[in-house]
Design a protein around this motif. Structure first.
Motif, PDB file in Angstrom:
ATOM      1  N   ASP A 228      24.209  43.087  30.510  1.00  0.00           N
ATOM      2  CA  ASP A 228      23.624  43.429  31.812  1.00  0.00           C
ATOM      3  C   ASP A 228      24.342  42.737  32.961  1.00  0.00           C
ATOM      4  N   LEU A 229      24.606  41.446  32.823  1.00  0.00           N
ATOM      5  CA  LEU A 229      25.251  40.672  33.891  1.00  0.00           C
ATOM      6  C   LEU A 229      26.377  39.846  33.288  1.00  0.00           C
ATOM      7  N   TYR A 230      27.627  40.199  33.627  1.00  0.00           N
ATOM      8  CA  TYR A 230      28.793  39.502  33.099  1.00  0.00           C
ATOM      9  C   TYR A 230      29.356  38.626  34.209  1.00  0.00           C
ATOM     10  N   GLN A 231      29.389  37.307  33.981  1.00  0.00           N
ATOM     11  CA  GLN A 231      29.700  36.354  35.024  1.00  0.00           C
ATOM     12  C   GLN A 231      31.003  35.597  34.755  1.00  0.00           C
ATOM     13  N   MET A 232      31.763  35.355  35.832  1.00  0.00           N
ATOM     14  CA  MET A 232      32.954  34.527  35.758  1.00  0.00           C
ATOM     15  C   MET A 232      32.495  33.079  35.867  1.00  0.00           C
ATOM     16  N   HIS A 233      32.746  32.272  34.830  1.00  0.00           N
ATOM     17  CA  HIS A 233      32.134  30.947  34.717  1.00  0.00           C
ATOM     18  C   HIS A 233      32.633  29.964  35.774  1.00  0.00           C
ATOM     19  N   VAL A 234      33.850  30.122  36.218  1.00  0.00           N
ATOM     20  CA  VAL A 234      34.404  29.297  37.294  1.00  0.00           C
ATOM     21  C   VAL A 234      35.661  30.002  37.794  1.00  0.00           C
ATOM     22  N   TRP A 235      36.072  29.709  39.006  1.00  0.00           N
ATOM     23  CA  TRP A 235      37.270  30.308  39.610  1.00  0.00           C
ATOM     24  C   TRP A 235      38.508  29.999  38.773  1.00  0.00           C
ATOM     25  N   ASP A 236      39.434  30.945  38.716  1.00  0.00           N
ATOM     26  CA  ASP A 236      40.693  30.775  37.988  1.00  0.00           C
ATOM     27  C   ASP A 236      41.851  30.908  38.970  1.00  0.00           C
ATOM     28  N   HIS A 237      42.489  29.783  39.304  1.00  0.00           N
ATOM     29  CA  HIS A 237      43.587  29.806  40.263  1.00  0.00           C
ATOM     30  C   HIS A 237      44.827  30.511  39.732  1.00  0.00           C
ATOM     31  N   ALA A 238      44.929  30.667  38.422  1.00  0.00           N
ATOM     32  CA  ALA A 238      46.152  31.223  37.830  1.00  0.00           C
ATOM     33  C   ALA A 238      46.184  32.748  37.837  1.00  0.00           C
ATOM     34  N   THR A 239      45.020  33.395  37.946  1.00  0.00           N
ATOM     35  CA  THR A 239      44.955  34.852  37.826  1.00  0.00           C
ATOM     36  C   THR A 239      44.730  35.493  39.189  1.00  0.00           C
ATOM     37  N   PRO A 240      45.556  36.486  39.574  1.00  0.00           N
ATOM     38  CA  PRO A 240      45.341  37.186  40.845  1.00  0.00           C
ATOM     39  C   PRO A 240      43.953  37.830  40.871  1.00  0.00           C
ATOM     40  N   ILE A 241      43.321  37.763  42.012  1.00  0.00           N
ATOM     41  CA  ILE A 241      41.965  38.278  42.127  1.00  0.00           C
ATOM     42  C   ILE A 241      41.891  39.772  41.844  1.00  0.00           C
ATOM     43  N   GLU A 242      42.965  40.507  42.202  1.00  0.00           N
ATOM     44  CA  GLU A 242      42.960  41.951  41.957  1.00  0.00           C
ATOM     45  C   GLU A 242      42.939  42.277  40.464  1.00  0.00           C
ATOM     46  N   GLU A 243      43.555  41.426  39.655  1.00  0.00           N
ATOM     47  CA  GLU A 243      43.547  41.647  38.205  1.00  0.00           C
ATOM     48  C   GLU A 243      42.139  41.464  37.631  1.00  0.00           C
ATOM     49  N   THR A 244      41.481  40.398  38.056  1.00  0.00           N
ATOM     50  CA  THR A 244      40.131  40.120  37.561  1.00  0.00           C
ATOM     51  C   THR A 244      39.153  41.210  37.966  1.00  0.00           C
ATOM     52  N   LEU A 245      39.142  41.556  39.247  1.00  0.00           N
ATOM     53  CA  LEU A 245      38.148  42.507  39.736  1.00  0.00           C
ATOM     54  C   LEU A 245      38.418  43.922  39.240  1.00  0.00           C
ATOM     55  N   ARG A 246      39.666  44.303  39.082  1.00  0.00           N
ATOM     56  CA  ARG A 246      39.971  45.632  38.520  1.00  0.00           C
ATOM     57  C   ARG A 246      39.489  45.707  37.074  1.00  0.00           C
ATOM     58  N   THR A 247      39.689  44.624  36.329  1.00  0.00           N
ATOM     59  CA  THR A 247      39.232  44.588  34.938  1.00  0.00           C
ATOM     60  C   THR A 247      37.712  44.717  34.864  1.00  0.00           C
ATOM     61  N   LEU A 248      37.015  43.982  35.715  1.00  0.00           N
ATOM     62  CA  LEU A 248      35.548  44.040  35.728  1.00  0.00           C
ATOM     63  C   LEU A 248      35.057  45.425  36.138  1.00  0.00           C
ATOM     64  N   ASP A 249      35.742  46.046  37.092  1.00  0.00           N
ATOM     65  CA  ASP A 249      35.377  47.405  37.498  1.00  0.00           C
ATOM     66  C   ASP A 249      35.541  48.379  36.330  1.00  0.00           C
ATOM     67  N   ASP A 250      36.605  48.202  35.571  1.00  0.00           N
ATOM     68  CA  ASP A 250      36.825  49.047  34.392  1.00  0.00           C
ATOM     69  C   ASP A 250      35.721  48.855  33.353  1.00  0.00           C
ATOM     70  N   LEU A 251      35.281  47.612  33.170  1.00  0.00           N
ATOM     71  CA  LEU A 251      34.227  47.337  32.196  1.00  0.00           C
ATOM     72  C   LEU A 251      32.909  47.988  32.599  1.00  0.00           C
ATOM     73  N   VAL A 252      32.614  47.972  33.901  1.00  0.00           N
ATOM     74  CA  VAL A 252      31.397  48.639  34.366  1.00  0.00           C
ATOM     75  C   VAL A 252      31.529  50.154  34.190  1.00  0.00           C
ATOM     76  N   SER A 253      32.686  50.697  34.514  1.00  0.00           N
ATOM     77  CA  SER A 253      32.903  52.139  34.345  1.00  0.00           C
ATOM     78  C   SER A 253      32.780  52.559  32.884  1.00  0.00           C
ATOM     79  N   SER A 254      33.194  51.684  31.968  1.00  0.00           N
ATOM     80  CA  SER A 254      33.138  51.996  30.542  1.00  0.00           C
ATOM     81  C   SER A 254      31.731  51.883  29.966  1.00  0.00           C
ATOM     82  N   GLY A 255      30.828  51.199  30.681  1.00  0.00           N
ATOM     83  CA  GLY A 255      29.463  51.019  30.202  1.00  0.00           C
ATOM     84  C   GLY A 255      29.248  49.763  29.388  1.00  0.00           C
ATOM     85  N   LYS A 256      30.298  48.988  29.166  1.00  0.00           N
ATOM     86  CA  LYS A 256      30.132  47.759  28.390  1.00  0.00           C
ATOM     87  C   LYS A 256      29.469  46.656  29.212  1.00  0.00           C
TER      88      LYS A 256
END
Length: 328
Positions: free
Chosen positions: A114-142
């Protein structure tokens, strides 16, 4: 048990959230399952766990406890910290998130989170990569909704702005440390969350046990407050201001016929902007105490005294901005 909508969403969650960090560690599996079932009997529907809690054991216990009753529960878990001993075993890269969500789904014995949370900020990963991945997960229904934890105000705002600009799903909640003895998020994060309609689900709402009233002024030899360093260390909690706050909590508890833990939790529940404090318990006795924070209202004068004694001192630039605040 009352319910609130979580952030800018239609997701209804109970006014208390049951945290499961101790499940499978200091809390036995039998007691853990009993707590979850008792919580649900009282109307609680919000459960919070993480993939790193007891190396995934917490998620396994939660999955067993809610089997056959999955639709009744708002199930939250987290990803970010190391779950494997290799370079991609941590962070919020596309790879680690995808690996993490599949592992959590298996342990939780469910098709979706129901609620998938990022446990703490990750300075190594571009924000666009993280948020695009999360958007895909919501679109997939997982995943149904996304949230974050332990972010700075600029990190949350940058995430929200990027999601809005690209029409991605946005964080509906944040999970920060927040209590009568830890109000740092009042500096900037609170106003941001109120402005952007981000739900707040605080962890350590009892100051790692400090606000239960079980401790005096001598350093404890066991429990979370016995830690020598970190957020839950005795050195971090045992300040003169915090002891003054605890005295006021005890006074309120006596006046209201409640326990200090119930008073501290209830103050949070009634704090504007707070959706659902996350309480944890190692024993059934602690659970019964904490659950008693639900279902009643603290009088305004008592709430205000606790709010005043625990407030942060005015700081720049907040005090400067407030000086020139325009009336509306």
């Amino acid at each position: 048990m009352e319910y609130r909508l979580l952030g800018r969403s239609g997701l209804a969650v109970s006014e208390l959230c049951l945290g499961t960090m101790t499940f499978g560690n200091t809390t036995s599996e039998q007691d853990s399952v009993s707590m979850i079932h008792r919580f649900m009997e009282d109307g609680g529907n919000f459960l919070d766990t993480a993939d790193v809690y007891v190396s995934g054991r917490s998620e396994e216990i939660v999955g067993k406890a809610i089997k056959g009753r999955r639709s009744e529960v708002v199930l939250a878990t987290k990803v970010r910290f190391a779950t494997a001993n290799h370079p991609n075993g941590a962070g919020v890269s596309r790879k680690h998130i995808m690996d993490g969500v599949e592992a959590s789904l298996r342990r939780l014995q469910t098709d979706y989170i129901d609620l998938y949370q990022m446990h703490v900020w990750d300075h190594a990963t571009p924000i666009e990569e993280t948020l695009r991945t999360l958007d895909d997960l919501v679109s997939s229904g997982k995943v149904r909704y996304i949230g974050c934890s332990n972010y700075l105000a600029w990190q949350l705002m940058k995430s929200l702005a990027y999601s809005d600009f690209n029409r991605f799903v946005r964080f509906i909640s944040i999970q920060p440390q927040y209590s009568l003895v830890s109000r740092e998020m009042d500096r900037e994060m609170m106003e941001l969350c109120l402005s952007e309609q981000v739900g707040i689900i605080p962890w350590a709402p009892l100051g790692s046990g400090f606000l239960t009233g079980r401790y005096g002024r001598e350093e404890p030899q066991s429990g979370r407050l016995a830690a020598k360093t970190g957020e839950s260390s005795w050195a971090n909690r045992s300040t003169e201001k915090n002891f003054a706050i605890l005295d006021e909590v005890r006074k309120a508890a006596c006046e209201l016929g409640k326990t200090p833990a119930q008073v501290a939790l209830r103050w949070l529940i009634q704090r504007p902007g707070i959706t659902s404090p996350i309480f944890g318990a190692s024993t059934l006795e602690q659970f019964e105490d904490d659950i008693g924070a639900a279902g009643w209202t603290m009088p305004g004068d008592i709430w205000s005294k606790l709010d005043e004694i625990s407030a942060l001192p005015p700081e720049y630039p907040t005090r400067f901005i407030d000086k020139f605040r325009r009336p509306i």
